[in-house]
Design a protein around this motif. Structure first.
Motif, PDB file in Angstrom:
ATOM      1  N   ASP A 123      26.042  73.564 -38.546  1.00 25.53           N
ATOM      2  CA  ASP A 123      24.968  72.668 -38.986  1.00 25.53           C
ATOM      3  C   ASP A 123      25.082  72.496 -40.509  1.00 25.53           C
ATOM      4  O   ASP A 123      25.113  73.486 -41.243  1.00 25.53           O
ATOM      5  N   PRO A 124      25.143  71.261 -41.019  1.00 28.72           N
ATOM      6  CA  PRO A 124      25.243  71.056 -42.469  1.00 28.72           C
ATOM      7  C   PRO A 124      24.087  71.669 -43.252  1.00 28.72           C
ATOM      8  O   PRO A 124      24.224  71.952 -44.447  1.00 28.72           O
ATOM      9  N   ARG A 125      22.939  71.889 -42.607  1.00 23.34           N
ATOM     10  CA  ARG A 125      21.795  72.456 -43.313  1.00 23.34           C
ATOM     11  C   ARG A 125      22.041  73.888 -43.767  1.00 23.34           C
ATOM     12  O   ARG A 125      21.286  74.421 -44.585  1.00 23.34           O
ATOM     13  N   ILE A 126      23.106  74.518 -43.250  1.00 22.06           N
ATOM     14  CA  ILE A 126      23.453  75.858 -43.723  1.00 22.06           C
ATOM     15  C   ILE A 126      23.724  75.851 -45.219  1.00 22.06           C
ATOM     16  O   ILE A 126      23.453  76.830 -45.925  1.00 22.06           O
ATOM     17  N   MET A 127      24.235  74.730 -45.733  1.00 26.95           N
ATOM     18  CA  MET A 127      24.587  74.640 -47.145  1.00 26.95           C
ATOM     19  C   MET A 127      23.383  74.477 -48.055  1.00 26.95           C
ATOM     20  O   MET A 127      23.494  74.646 -49.274  1.00 26.95           O
ATOM     21  N   LEU A 128      22.217  74.123 -47.504  1.00 26.75           N
ATOM     22  CA  LEU A 128      21.039  73.895 -48.334  1.00 26.75           C
ATOM     23  C   LEU A 128      20.464  75.222 -48.808  1.00 26.75           C
ATOM     24  O   LEU A 128      20.022  76.040 -47.991  1.00 26.75           O
ATOM     25  N   PRO A 129      20.448  75.463 -50.122  1.00 26.46           N
ATOM     26  CA  PRO A 129      19.893  76.726 -50.624  1.00 26.46           C
ATOM     27  C   PRO A 129      18.381  76.718 -50.549  1.00 26.46           C
ATOM     28  O   PRO A 129      17.746  75.660 -50.498  1.00 26.46           O
ATOM     29  N   PRO A 130      17.770  77.894 -50.546  1.00 25.00           N
ATOM     30  CA  PRO A 130      16.299  77.948 -50.521  1.00 25.00           C
ATOM     31  C   PRO A 130      15.734  77.488 -51.859  1.00 25.00           C
ATOM     32  O   PRO A 130      16.437  77.469 -52.875  1.00 25.00           O
ATOM     33  N   PRO A 131      14.454  77.092 -51.892  1.00 23.02           N
ATOM     34  CA  PRO A 131      13.850  76.670 -53.164  1.00 23.02           C
ATOM     35  C   PRO A 131      13.787  77.823 -54.158  1.00 23.02           C
ATOM     36  O   PRO A 131      13.677  78.987 -53.773  1.00 23.02           O
TER      37      PRO A 131
END
Length: 256
Positions: A80-88
Motif C-alpha cells: 500500500d503506498p500509504r506505508i510511505m506517509l510519515p506520521p504528523p
C-alpha cells in the motif's frame, strides 16, 4: 499466460497497528523472512505486525528489505503506498499540526540531474531541495534544532553544551540554504543548454574538495575531552571567563 491475481505477500497499514503484512497460505517459508525483519505473527488477526514502538522509517526499511528478499526468489509482493506517509510531527498545544509529506530522496534528485540538459531544469530540481515547506534543507535545519532541544532535556552541562553546538550547526545549514538559493536563481536565468556531444555526467570527474577531519577522528577527540566517571570533572568556568567566551549565533529558524 496465466495471470496471478493474488500476491504472495501484501503489506498494508492498519489503523491501530501500523504497518502489517499478510501472506499466502501456499508459501509457509514466508514466515521466516518476515520474522528476520522483525514482523511477528498475530494469530487473532492472522497478520504479521511490528512492535508498537517501531519508528516509521524503521518500518519502511523493513518493508523494503523484506520485499526485495521475496522478489529475489521470484515471489510477488504488493504494498500500500500509504506505508510511505510519515506520521504528523508533534507540536505544542495550540499550534496546528504540520502534516509531513513524503518527498523525493536526494539520491533520486541526484539521479534526475543525469537526464537534464537545460540550466532551468536543474534550477527546478534544486528548488525542490529548497522548498520552504518540504525541502530537505529546511527539514534538516528543523531536525537539528529538534535534536538540540532533546539535548536540553537532559538537564546536564554536557547536554546544554551539545545543544548549543547543534544550534550552531543549524545556523550553518540556514546559511548553506541561502547560498543554494542564490545558485538556484542564477541557474533559473541562464539560457545555457548542454551540447549534444557533451560527455555523460557520470563520466565527468568531480573536482576534489577540501579535506575535513574524519568522523572517527572527531568522535575520538570529543570523547577524549569529555568528562569521565573515572576522573574528576573540570572546574566550572568563572564568571569573568564566561563573559569573555564567545557565544555562537542563534539559528535563524525559518517559518515553515
Amino acid at each position: 499466460m496465466k495471470l496471478q491475481l493474488e500476491p504472495d505477500v501484501a503489506f498494508g497499514v492498519h489503523p491501530d497497528l501500523g504497518v502489517v503484512a499478510a501472506v499466502s497460505d501456499d508459501h509457509p517459508s514466508l514466515d521466516g523472512v518476515l520474522r528476520r525483519h522483525h514482523f511477528r505473527y498475530s494469530s487473532t488477526l492472522d497478520l504479521y505486525v511490528l512492535a508498537d514502538d517501531t519508528p516509521h522509517n524503521t518500518a519502511v526499511r523493513a518493508v523494503a528489505r523484506a520485499s526485495r528478499e521475496f522478489q529475489d526468489v521470484g515471489l510477488s509482493v504488493a504494498a500500500d503506498p500509504r506505508i510511505m506517509l510519515p506520521p504528523p510531527i508533534p507540536t505544542p498545544d495550540g499550534v496546528p499540526v504540520r502534516q509531513a509529506l513524503p518527498g523525493q530522496s536526494l539520491t533520486a534528485l541526484t539521479g534526475e540531474l543525469h537526464e537534464l540538459r537545460r540550466s532551468a531544469d536543474v534550477a527546478d530540481v534544486l528548488e525542490q531541495i529548497l522548498d520552504e515547506h518540504h525541502g530537505v534543507v529546511g527539514d534538516l535545519e528543523e531536525f537539528i534544532d529538534t535534536a538540540a532541544a532533546w539535548c536540553d532535556r537532559l538537564g546536564t552541562a554536557n547536554g546544554r553544551e551539545l545543544g548549543q553546538h547543534l544550534r550552531t550547526i543549524a545556523h550553518h545549514v540556514a546559511f548553506l540554504g541561502d547560498q543554494l538559493v542564490t545558485a538556484q536563481l542564477d541557474l533559473a536565468v541562464m539560457p545555457d543548454v548542454t551540447p549534444d556531444d557533451a560527455p555523460p555526467l557520470s563520466e565527468v570527474p568531480l573536482l576534489p574538495r577540501y579535506e575535513i577531519p574524519s568522523v572517527t577522528h572527531t568522535a575520538r577527540s570529543r570523547a577524549a575531552r569529555a568528562s569521565s566517571p573515572n576522573r574528576p570533572t573540570a572546574q566550572s568556568t568563572s564568571p569573568d571567563e564566561a563573559a569573555r567566551s564567545p557565544t555562537p549565533p542563534p539559528s535563524p529558524r525559518r517559518t515553515r
